[in-house]
Design a protein around this motif. Structure first.
Motif, PDB file in Angstrom:
ATOM      1  N   VAL A  22       0.854  -1.188   0.000  1.00  0.00           N
ATOM      2  CA  VAL A  22       0.000   0.000   0.000  1.00  0.00           C
ATOM      3  C   VAL A  22       0.888   1.235   0.000  1.00  0.00           C
ATOM      4  O   VAL A  22       1.647   1.473   0.938  1.00  0.00           O
ATOM      5  CB  VAL A  22      -0.939   0.021   1.226  1.00  0.00           C
ATOM      6  N   VAL A  23       0.804   2.000  -1.072  1.00  0.00           N
ATOM      7  CA  VAL A  23       1.566   3.247  -1.190  1.00  0.00           C
ATOM      8  C   VAL A  23       0.648   4.386  -0.784  1.00  0.00           C
ATOM      9  O   VAL A  23      -0.388   4.614  -1.408  1.00  0.00           O
ATOM     10  CB  VAL A  23       2.065   3.452  -2.641  1.00  0.00           C
ATOM     11  N   ALA A  24       1.008   5.099   0.285  1.00  0.00           N
ATOM     12  CA  ALA A  24       0.117   6.122   0.817  1.00  0.00           C
ATOM     13  C   ALA A  24       0.909   7.291   1.387  1.00  0.00           C
ATOM     14  O   ALA A  24       2.044   7.127   1.830  1.00  0.00           O
ATOM     15  CB  ALA A  24      -0.772   5.526   1.907  1.00  0.00           C
ATOM     16  N   GLU A  25       0.285   8.465   1.355  1.00  0.00           N
ATOM     17  CA  GLU A  25       0.894   9.644   1.947  1.00  0.00           C
ATOM     18  C   GLU A  25       0.868   9.568   3.466  1.00  0.00           C
ATOM     19  O   GLU A  25       1.790   9.998   4.143  1.00  0.00           O
ATOM     20  CB  GLU A  25       0.159  10.901   1.484  1.00  0.00           C
ATOM     21  N   GLN A  26      -0.224   9.054   4.009  1.00  0.00           N
ATOM     22  CA  GLN A  26      -0.394   8.970   5.451  1.00  0.00           C
ATOM     23  C   GLN A  26       0.118   7.626   5.968  1.00  0.00           C
ATOM     24  O   GLN A  26       0.051   6.625   5.263  1.00  0.00           O
ATOM     25  CB  GLN A  26      -1.867   9.132   5.817  1.00  0.00           C
ATOM     26  N   PRO A  27       0.625   7.593   7.198  1.00  0.00           N
ATOM     27  CA  PRO A  27       1.101   6.325   7.775  1.00  0.00           C
ATOM     28  C   PRO A  27      -0.077   5.470   8.223  1.00  0.00           C
ATOM     29  O   PRO A  27      -0.238   5.149   9.404  1.00  0.00           O
ATOM     30  CB  PRO A  27       1.940   6.803   8.966  1.00  0.00           C
ATOM     31  N   ASP A  28      -0.912   5.124   7.262  1.00  0.00           N
ATOM     32  CA  ASP A  28      -2.179   4.488   7.577  1.00  0.00           C
ATOM     33  C   ASP A  28      -2.559   3.541   6.443  1.00  0.00           C
ATOM     34  O   ASP A  28      -2.213   3.790   5.292  1.00  0.00           O
ATOM     35  CB  ASP A  28      -3.261   5.562   7.725  1.00  0.00           C
ATOM     36  N   VAL A  29      -3.283   2.495   6.771  1.00  0.00           N
ATOM     37  CA  VAL A  29      -3.824   1.571   5.778  1.00  0.00           C
ATOM     38  C   VAL A  29      -5.338   1.588   5.919  1.00  0.00           C
ATOM     39  O   VAL A  29      -5.865   1.461   7.023  1.00  0.00           O
ATOM     40  CB  VAL A  29      -3.297   0.132   5.992  1.00  0.00           C
ATOM     41  N   PRO A  30      -6.086   1.780   4.827  1.00  0.00           N
ATOM     42  CA  PRO A  30      -7.549   1.808   4.915  1.00  0.00           C
ATOM     43  C   PRO A  30      -8.100   0.559   5.592  1.00  0.00           C
ATOM     44  O   PRO A  30      -7.615  -0.556   5.367  1.00  0.00           O
ATOM     45  CB  PRO A  30      -7.987   1.881   3.451  1.00  0.00           C
ATOM     46  N   GLY A  31      -9.125   0.751   6.401  1.00  0.00           N
ATOM     47  CA  GLY A  31      -9.702  -0.371   7.134  1.00  0.00           C
ATOM     48  C   GLY A  31     -10.187  -1.490   6.235  1.00  0.00           C
ATOM     49  O   GLY A  31     -10.044  -2.673   6.561  1.00  0.00           O
ATOM     50  N   TRP A  32     -10.764  -1.134   5.065  1.00  0.00           N
ATOM     51  CA  TRP A  32     -11.272  -2.179   4.182  1.00  0.00           C
ATOM     52  C   TRP A  32     -10.141  -3.044   3.651  1.00  0.00           C
ATOM     53  O   TRP A  32     -10.320  -4.250   3.427  1.00  0.00           O
ATOM     54  CB  TRP A  32     -12.085  -1.569   3.036  1.00  0.00           C
ATOM     55  N   VAL A  33      -8.949  -2.435   3.459  1.00  0.00           N
ATOM     56  CA  VAL A  33      -7.797  -3.195   2.980  1.00  0.00           C
ATOM     57  C   VAL A  33      -7.316  -4.167   4.058  1.00  0.00           C
ATOM     58  O   VAL A  33      -7.007  -5.330   3.778  1.00  0.00           O
ATOM     59  CB  VAL A  33      -6.658  -2.243   2.560  1.00  0.00           C
ATOM     60  N   VAL A  34      -7.260  -3.689   5.296  1.00  0.00           N
ATOM     61  CA  VAL A  34      -6.850  -4.554   6.406  1.00  0.00           C
ATOM     62  C   VAL A  34      -7.797  -5.746   6.524  1.00  0.00           C
ATOM     63  O   VAL A  34      -7.372  -6.898   6.642  1.00  0.00           O
ATOM     64  CB  VAL A  34      -6.802  -3.759   7.727  1.00  0.00           C
ATOM     65  N   ASP A  35      -9.103  -5.472   6.483  1.00  0.00           N
ATOM     66  CA  ASP A  35     -10.085  -6.550   6.591  1.00  0.00           C
ATOM     67  C   ASP A  35      -9.991  -7.514   5.407  1.00  0.00           C
ATOM     68  O   ASP A  35     -10.087  -8.739   5.572  1.00  0.00           O
ATOM     69  CB  ASP A  35     -11.499  -5.971   6.667  1.00  0.00           C
ATOM     70  N   TRP A  36      -9.812  -6.967   4.231  1.00  0.00           N
ATOM     71  CA  TRP A  36      -9.707  -7.769   3.016  1.00  0.00           C
ATOM     72  C   TRP A  36      -8.527  -8.736   3.095  1.00  0.00           C
ATOM     73  O   TRP A  36      -8.657  -9.935   2.837  1.00  0.00           O
ATOM     74  CB  TRP A  36      -9.562  -6.819   1.828  1.00  0.00           C
TER      75      TRP A  36
END
Length: 221
Positions: A22-36
């Motif tokens: 996951v390439v992101a500006e924020q140090p965060d991963v979307p919840g749907w991605v984590v669940d997926w």
């Protein structure tokens, strides 16, 4: 990122070819991605980015042969009010060129649509360089229809309840994935495992212009 997904996510770990990057500006991963990924037993690797198209392209090239999700400032899970305002469900659009090389595109797009409870749109472009009377236009259109029909059949065979729409568009492939795409997640083929790694025009256009997160899946070597 919520604590519920922290065990799956790594930042500085040995490369895992099966992990979702996951390439992101924020140090965060979307919840749907984590669940997926948890449901699929798949690890997630977070790759911070400065947010520029050039930065994203460089990272994607370095991740040749891996599945990469390039996030946008407006995450999929935060855009639900927009869907409600539009009066439609979230939409996952898969750009399908050739099923011999885009099988992973179809599989990842279907799985993402399942996770997001989204409509799945399979799109194929026939370039406008084919004039209305051009030799080869009929064959190109017929081939595009065959590709989309086979792709839809594959999805419905494994996911009978999934809503699938096909769209054959008269535009160049790189225009298909540009700023006009009506999607909440765009899925397309990325880099093959080869040296030197080069990102094609379609993928570059998506990273530069698509108004939504872009999921790039590796093509066969």
């Amino acid at each position: 990122m919520s604590a519920r997904g922290s065990a799956l996510v790594t930042r500085q770990a040995p490369p895992d070819r099966d992990a979702l990057v996951v390439v992101a500006e924020q140090p965060d991963v979307p919840g749907w991605v984590v669940d997926w990924c948890r449901r699929a037993g798949r690890a997630v690797q977070l790759q911070p980015a400065a947010g520029t198209a050039e930065d994203c392209i460089g990272i994607v090239v370095a991740m040749a042969g891996r599945t990469v999700l390039v996030e946008r400032s407006v995450l999929v899970e935060r855009s639900a009010p927009v869907h409600q305002a539009r009066g439609r469900r979230p939409r996952v659009v898969a750009a399908v060129r050739d099923l011999r090389t885009d099988g992973s595109v179809l599989a990842e797009a279907t799985a993402a649509a399942e996770q997001l409870d989204a409509a799945l749109v399979l799109a194929h472009g026939v370039p406008l360089s084919f004039g209305e009377r051009s030799v080869g236009l009929a064959e190109a259109v017929a081939r595009g229809r065959r590709v989309l029909a086979e792709a839809a059949a594959r999805v419905m065979a494994t996911h009978p309840g999934r809503t699938v729409t096909t769209r054959l568009l008269r535009m160049r492939p790189y225009e298909l994935v540009g700023e006009g795409v009506d999607a909440d997640l765009l899925v397309l083929g990325g880099l093959r495992r080869r040296i030197p790694a080069r990102l094609g025009l379609v993928a570059c256009s998506a990273l530069q212009h698509a108004p939504c997160p872009v999921l790039l899946t590796p093509r066969p070597a």
